[in-house]
Write a protein that holds these residues in place. Structure first.
Motif, PDB file in Angstrom:
ATOM      1  N   ILE A  37      75.556  44.984 -75.568  1.00  0.00           N
ATOM      2  CA  ILE A  37      73.970  45.176 -75.122  1.00  0.00           C
ATOM      3  C   ILE A  37      74.539  43.550 -74.281  1.00  0.00           C
ATOM      4  O   ILE A  37      73.420  42.928 -73.132  1.00  0.00           O
ATOM      5  CB  ILE A  37      73.095  45.179 -75.771  1.00  0.00           C
ATOM      6  CG1 ILE A  37      71.962  45.115 -74.939  1.00  0.00           C
ATOM      7  CG2 ILE A  37      72.609  44.072 -76.618  1.00  0.00           C
ATOM      8  CD1 ILE A  37      70.718  46.185 -75.109  1.00  0.00           C
ATOM      9  N   VAL A  38      74.959  42.494 -75.261  1.00  0.00           N
ATOM     10  CA  VAL A  38      74.781  41.168 -74.535  1.00  0.00           C
ATOM     11  C   VAL A  38      75.222  40.812 -73.280  1.00  0.00           C
ATOM     12  O   VAL A  38      75.638  40.348 -72.755  1.00  0.00           O
ATOM     13  CB  VAL A  38      75.753  40.426 -75.789  1.00  0.00           C
ATOM     14  CG1 VAL A  38      75.496  38.919 -75.816  1.00  0.00           C
ATOM     15  CG2 VAL A  38      73.925  40.820 -76.960  1.00  0.00           C
TER      16      VAL A  38
ATOM     17  N   ILE B 197      75.784  43.209 -71.412  1.00  0.00           N
ATOM     18  CA  ILE B 197      75.167  42.778 -69.665  1.00  0.00           C
ATOM     19  C   ILE B 197      73.999  42.265 -69.844  1.00  0.00           C
ATOM     20  O   ILE B 197      74.031  41.969 -68.254  1.00  0.00           O
ATOM     21  CB  ILE B 197      74.822  44.881 -70.101  1.00  0.00           C
ATOM     22  CG1 ILE B 197      75.786  46.039 -70.619  1.00  0.00           C
ATOM     23  CG2 ILE B 197      73.812  45.261 -69.077  1.00  0.00           C
ATOM     24  CD1 ILE B 197      75.090  47.105 -71.384  1.00  0.00           C
ATOM     25  N   HIS B 198      73.594  42.134 -70.641  1.00  0.00           N
ATOM     26  CA  HIS B 198      71.661  41.138 -70.625  1.00  0.00           C
ATOM     27  C   HIS B 198      72.320  39.794 -70.448  1.00  0.00           C
ATOM     28  O   HIS B 198      71.778  39.106 -70.294  1.00  0.00           O
ATOM     29  CB  HIS B 198      70.954  41.823 -70.887  1.00  0.00           C
ATOM     30  CG  HIS B 198      70.421  43.576 -70.634  1.00  0.00           C
ATOM     31  ND1 HIS B 198      70.444  43.131 -70.058  1.00  0.00           N
ATOM     32  CD2 HIS B 198      70.547  44.472 -71.539  1.00  0.00           C
ATOM     33  CE1 HIS B 198      69.999  44.599 -69.890  1.00  0.00           C
ATOM     34  NE2 HIS B 198      70.372  45.498 -70.586  1.00  0.00           N
TER      35      HIS B 198
ATOM     36  N   ASN C  76      73.516  36.754 -73.785  1.00  0.00           N
ATOM     37  CA  ASN C  76      72.531  36.504 -75.039  1.00  0.00           C
ATOM     38  C   ASN C  76      72.143  34.219 -74.836  1.00  0.00           C
ATOM     39  O   ASN C  76      73.579  33.813 -74.275  1.00  0.00           O
ATOM     40  CB  ASN C  76      72.424  37.387 -76.185  1.00  0.00           C
ATOM     41  CG  ASN C  76      71.463  36.817 -76.793  1.00  0.00           C
ATOM     42  OD1 ASN C  76      70.548  36.698 -76.793  1.00  0.00           O
ATOM     43  ND2 ASN C  76      72.037  36.132 -77.925  1.00  0.00           N
TER      44      ASN C  76
ATOM     45  N   ALA D 140      78.924  37.173 -74.777  1.00  0.00           N
ATOM     46  CA  ALA D 140      78.563  37.656 -73.907  1.00  0.00           C
ATOM     47  C   ALA D 140      79.461  38.216 -72.651  1.00  0.00           C
ATOM     48  O   ALA D 140      80.344  38.997 -71.836  1.00  0.00           O
ATOM     49  CB  ALA D 140      77.691  36.829 -72.604  1.00  0.00           C
TER      50      ALA D 140
ATOM     51  N   ASP E 232      71.361  51.817 -78.091  1.00  0.00           N
ATOM     52  CA  ASP E 232      70.730  50.402 -78.440  1.00  0.00           C
ATOM     53  C   ASP E 232      69.150  51.432 -78.230  1.00  0.00           C
ATOM     54  O   ASP E 232      68.244  50.434 -78.598  1.00  0.00           O
ATOM     55  CB  ASP E 232      71.274  49.978 -77.091  1.00  0.00           C
ATOM     56  CG  ASP E 232      70.315  50.328 -75.499  1.00  0.00           C
ATOM     57  OD1 ASP E 232      69.891  51.105 -75.512  1.00  0.00           O
ATOM     58  OD2 ASP E 232      70.572  49.823 -74.980  1.00  0.00           O
TER      59      ASP E 232
END
Length: 250
Positions: free
Chosen positions: A148-149, A151-152, A154, A161, A247
């Motif tokens: 998920i990191v 994608i978004h 961190n 990331a 997630d």
């Protein structure tokens, strides 16, 4: 005339612990032969092998291979040893990953390079090493672990990331390149999963992360393994170039 069922063979990088171990055991449960790659902890890899044999039952072939997949010759050797032992490699799960967290101003170029080297370069090298075998078979399932990191983003994880975002781009490109050969490539993007890698986070940070998970629970390695097992199955043959988030709704 009955068609003889093919026993699938899988290679899982970073299979000694955490998500990698759960994936190995889940694939063994499906009846796959499993090659467990590890970088340093031989005892953990052997424990995974034991669990795989218990899950898969009689006839399952399980092996462990020590290899640093960030080095081309070792990634090539990993795949070659699996092909020699099993006669084929149908499933490649690129799970091996490391972190070297720090804010950007304090992050060394070496820490950046090491994370990119294992997480992204290693994924590329293993995909490249297995491609010829899968093309000959006219069958393959490649599942790359992103995050998920990736994608978004961190804060404090620019290297991690970047590596995981790169895995997504790599996966989508491989998917387009190999689709005509009956080879799929997909990515799984776990959220906050209870593993050794996340166990050392400060309690306040864990609480903040949990507050942002709509499912209101931390994920397990088995949650991720179920997603990987589906994408590795023959049922997922028309799913290609996708990123599956595991997630809890983050």
């Amino acid at each position: 005339m009955e068609t003889k069922e093919i026993r699938r063979a899988a290679v899982v990088t970073g299979g000694g612990r955490g998500i990698g171990r759960a994936v190995c055991v889940r694939l063994a449960k499906e009846g796959c032969d499993v090659c467990i790659n590890f970088a340093g902890n031989a005892a953990a890899a052997e424990e995974t092998a034991k669990l795989c044999r218990e899950a898969g039952g009689e006839g399952i072939r399980v092996m462990t291979v020590k290899a640093d997949i960030s080095r081309e010759e070792e990634a090539d050797r990993l795949i070659a040893e699996a092909v020699e032992a099993f006669g084929r490699v149908d499933i490649l799960v690129n799970n091996a990953g490391i972190t070297r967290d720090n804010i950007m101003l304090r992050m060394s170029a070496e820490d950046f390079d090491q994370v990119i080297g294992t997480n992204l370069r290693g994924t590329f090298l293993c995909c490249k090493a297995v491609t010829r075998t899968m093309m000959r078979q006219k069958y393959g399932r490649i599942i790359n672990l992103s995050s998920i990191v990736g994608i978004h983003g961190n804060a404090g994880q620019e290297n991690y990331a970047a590596s995981k975002a790169g895995v997504i781009g790599l996966t989508k490109s491989i998917a387009k390149e190999l689709a005509s050969r009956n080879i799929t490539a997909n990515a799984v993007a776990p959220g906050y999963i209870a593993t050794d890698m996340t166990a050392n986070l400060p309690e306040k940070e864990k609480e903040a992360i949990l507050a942002g998970i709509p499912a209101k629970r931390i994920g397990t390695p088995e949650d991720v393994a179920e997603a990987v097992a589906f994408l590795a199955s023959e049922k997922a043959g028309y799913i290609n170039g996708q990123v599956l988030g595991v997630d809890g709704g983050m």
